[in-house]
Design a protein around this motif. Structure first.
Motif, PDB file in Angstrom:
ATOM      1  N   ASP A 101       0.810  -1.219   0.000  1.00  0.00           N
ATOM      2  CA  ASP A 101       0.000   0.000   0.000  1.00  0.00           C
ATOM      3  C   ASP A 101       0.846   1.274   0.000  1.00  0.00           C
ATOM      4  N   GLY A 102       2.174   1.121  -0.059  1.00  0.00           N
ATOM      5  CA  GLY A 102       3.076   2.269  -0.094  1.00  0.00           C
ATOM      6  C   GLY A 102       3.610   2.677   1.261  1.00  0.00           C
ATOM      7  N   SER A 103       3.075   2.107   2.323  1.00  0.00           N
ATOM      8  CA  SER A 103       3.548   2.453   3.662  1.00  0.00           C
ATOM      9  C   SER A 103       4.890   1.788   3.946  1.00  0.00           C
ATOM     10  N   GLN A 104       5.602   2.360   4.904  1.00  0.00           N
ATOM     11  CA  GLN A 104       6.890   1.831   5.323  1.00  0.00           C
ATOM     12  C   GLN A 104       6.903   1.720   6.832  1.00  0.00           C
ATOM     13  N   LEU A 105       7.716   0.787   7.327  1.00  0.00           N
ATOM     14  CA  LEU A 105       7.808   0.553   8.761  1.00  0.00           C
ATOM     15  C   LEU A 105       9.223   0.129   9.092  1.00  0.00           C
ATOM     16  N   MET A 106       9.816   0.740  10.090  1.00  0.00           N
ATOM     17  CA  MET A 106      11.164   0.356  10.501  1.00  0.00           C
ATOM     18  C   MET A 106      11.087  -0.436  11.803  1.00  0.00           C
ATOM     19  N   VAL A 107      11.828  -1.537  11.848  1.00  0.00           N
ATOM     20  CA  VAL A 107      11.851  -2.429  13.000  1.00  0.00           C
ATOM     21  C   VAL A 107      13.293  -2.606  13.443  1.00  0.00           C
ATOM     22  N   SER A 108      13.494  -2.740  14.745  1.00  0.00           N
ATOM     23  CA  SER A 108      14.853  -2.853  15.281  1.00  0.00           C
ATOM     24  C   SER A 108      15.349  -4.298  15.286  1.00  0.00           C
ATOM     25  N   LEU A 109      15.296  -4.932  14.133  1.00  0.00           N
ATOM     26  CA  LEU A 109      15.870  -6.266  13.929  1.00  0.00           C
ATOM     27  C   LEU A 109      16.688  -6.219  12.646  1.00  0.00           C
ATOM     28  N   THR A 110      17.756  -7.009  12.598  1.00  0.00           N
ATOM     29  CA  THR A 110      18.605  -7.026  11.411  1.00  0.00           C
ATOM     30  C   THR A 110      17.907  -7.734  10.255  1.00  0.00           C
ATOM     31  N   LEU A 111      18.383  -7.472   9.060  1.00  0.00           N
ATOM     32  CA  LEU A 111      17.840  -8.115   7.866  1.00  0.00           C
ATOM     33  C   LEU A 111      18.057  -9.632   7.934  1.00  0.00           C
ATOM     34  N   LYS A 112      19.178 -10.054   8.477  1.00  0.00           N
ATOM     35  CA  LYS A 112      19.460 -11.491   8.610  1.00  0.00           C
ATOM     36  C   LYS A 112      18.437 -12.157   9.521  1.00  0.00           C
ATOM     37  N   LYS A 113      18.092 -11.511  10.616  1.00  0.00           N
ATOM     38  CA  LYS A 113      17.097 -12.051  11.543  1.00  0.00           C
ATOM     39  C   LYS A 113      15.726 -12.121  10.869  1.00  0.00           C
ATOM     40  N   MET A 114      15.396 -11.094  10.098  1.00  0.00           N
ATOM     41  CA  MET A 114      14.121 -11.082   9.408  1.00  0.00           C
ATOM     42  C   MET A 114      14.067 -12.156   8.324  1.00  0.00           C
ATOM     43  N   GLN A 115      15.183 -12.379   7.641  1.00  0.00           N
ATOM     44  CA  GLN A 115      15.226 -13.390   6.591  1.00  0.00           C
ATOM     45  C   GLN A 115      14.912 -14.768   7.160  1.00  0.00           C
ATOM     46  N   SER A 116      15.373 -15.050   8.357  1.00  0.00           N
ATOM     47  CA  SER A 116      15.130 -16.355   8.968  1.00  0.00           C
ATOM     48  C   SER A 116      13.658 -16.553   9.339  1.00  0.00           C
ATOM     49  N   ARG A 117      12.898 -15.485   9.431  1.00  0.00           N
ATOM     50  CA  ARG A 117      11.481 -15.562   9.803  1.00  0.00           C
ATOM     51  C   ARG A 117      10.545 -15.609   8.597  1.00  0.00           C
ATOM     52  N   LEU A 118      11.083 -15.421   7.397  1.00  0.00           N
ATOM     53  CA  LEU A 118      10.260 -15.358   6.191  1.00  0.00           C
ATOM     54  C   LEU A 118      10.327 -16.659   5.396  1.00  0.00           C
ATOM     55  N   PRO A 119       9.264 -17.030   4.684  1.00  0.00           N
ATOM     56  CA  PRO A 119       9.299 -18.238   3.850  1.00  0.00           C
ATOM     57  C   PRO A 119      10.307 -18.095   2.708  1.00  0.00           C
ATOM     58  N   ALA A 120      11.261 -19.005   2.642  1.00  0.00           N
ATOM     59  CA  ALA A 120      12.365 -18.929   1.672  1.00  0.00           C
ATOM     60  C   ALA A 120      11.908 -19.158   0.233  1.00  0.00           C
ATOM     61  N   ASN A 121      10.752 -19.770   0.028  1.00  0.00           N
ATOM     62  CA  ASN A 121      10.293 -20.000  -1.343  1.00  0.00           C
ATOM     63  C   ASN A 121       9.654 -18.755  -1.962  1.00  0.00           C
ATOM     64  N   VAL A 122       9.365 -17.737  -1.148  1.00  0.00           N
ATOM     65  CA  VAL A 122       8.718 -16.523  -1.646  1.00  0.00           C
ATOM     66  C   VAL A 122       9.618 -15.294  -1.491  1.00  0.00           C
ATOM     67  N   PHE A 123      10.402 -15.237  -0.426  1.00  0.00           N
ATOM     68  CA  PHE A 123      11.270 -14.084  -0.167  1.00  0.00           C
ATOM     69  C   PHE A 123      12.710 -14.429  -0.519  1.00  0.00           C
ATOM     70  N   VAL A 124      13.343 -13.560  -1.316  1.00  0.00           N
ATOM     71  CA  VAL A 124      14.684 -13.821  -1.847  1.00  0.00           C
ATOM     72  C   VAL A 124      15.598 -12.658  -1.494  1.00  0.00           C
ATOM     73  N   ARG A 125      16.788 -12.992  -1.021  1.00  0.00           N
ATOM     74  CA  ARG A 125      17.780 -11.964  -0.723  1.00  0.00           C
ATOM     75  C   ARG A 125      18.592 -11.687  -1.982  1.00  0.00           C
ATOM     76  N   LEU A 126      18.500 -10.455  -2.474  1.00  0.00           N
ATOM     77  CA  LEU A 126      19.181 -10.074  -3.710  1.00  0.00           C
ATOM     78  C   LEU A 126      20.566  -9.502  -3.461  1.00  0.00           C
ATOM     79  N   HIS A 127      20.739  -8.954  -2.305  1.00  0.00           N
ATOM     80  CA  HIS A 127      21.921  -8.159  -2.008  1.00  0.00           C
ATOM     81  C   HIS A 127      22.058  -8.133  -0.492  1.00  0.00           C
TER      82      HIS A 127
END
Length: 160
Positions: free
Chosen positions: A65-91
């Motif tokens: 919807d265009g909104s943004q939200l900042m959370v105090s967790l690292t990208l690596k920590k967030m990656q471990s919580r997301l489904p790997a078949n849908v979310f991909v780390r590009l960089h």
């Protein structure tokens, strides 16, 4: 790789509209994501996340919807919580949701080296690191195959 990108571009699966994203979220059984806030936690629908951007020890979420939200967790920590078949780390700084992938751009530098970037349905364009390019293309191909399987099985199911 160029043949695969042409095949990907010519398919009717991309770009996905928002009704399709909602339907795919159900088919892929994408769970909600619990995010920490000051003194409480809140569930957010993970399928509405277009991309995540790492900024030091913080992660900036970009939603459909265009909104943004900042959370105090690292990208690596967030990656471990997301489904790997849908979310991909590009960089090292970006993770995208493949349901919002619009197009893959094979760019060439003046030095002759190739480079990949992607455009998302919200208009963002994100670079793919050279080291992650092959892995990214494999994940896109796997996602596309899984999408075709889910589409064919849902089409084969009788409606009541």
């Amino acid at each position: 790789m160029v043949l695969f990108m042409k095949a990907l571009k010519n398919t009717s699966l991309y770009p996905l509209g928002s009704p399709n994203v909602e339907q795919l979220a159900q088919q892929f059984a994408i769970p909600d994501l619990t995010l920490p806030f000051w003194r409480f936690r809140r569930k957010m629908p993970a399928h509405r996340i277009v991309r995540l951007e790492g900024e030091g020890n913080y992660t900036l979420f970009h939603f459909a919807d265009g909104s943004q939200l900042m959370v105090s967790l690292t990208l690596k920590k967030m990656q471990s919580r997301l489904p790997a078949n849908v979310f991909v780390r590009l960089h090292k700084k970006n993770i995208i949701n493949l349901m919002y992938l619009n197009e893959i751009h094979p760019d060439r530098f003046s030095t002759g080296k190739s480079h990949l970037s992607v455009s998302l349905l919200n208009g963002d364009r994100v670079d793919v690191s050279r080291r992650k390019a092959n892995e990214f293309m494999q994940q896109v191909q796997g996602f596309r195959q899984e999408l075709l399987i889910k589409k064919s099985t849902s089409a084969a199911m009788p409606t009541a």
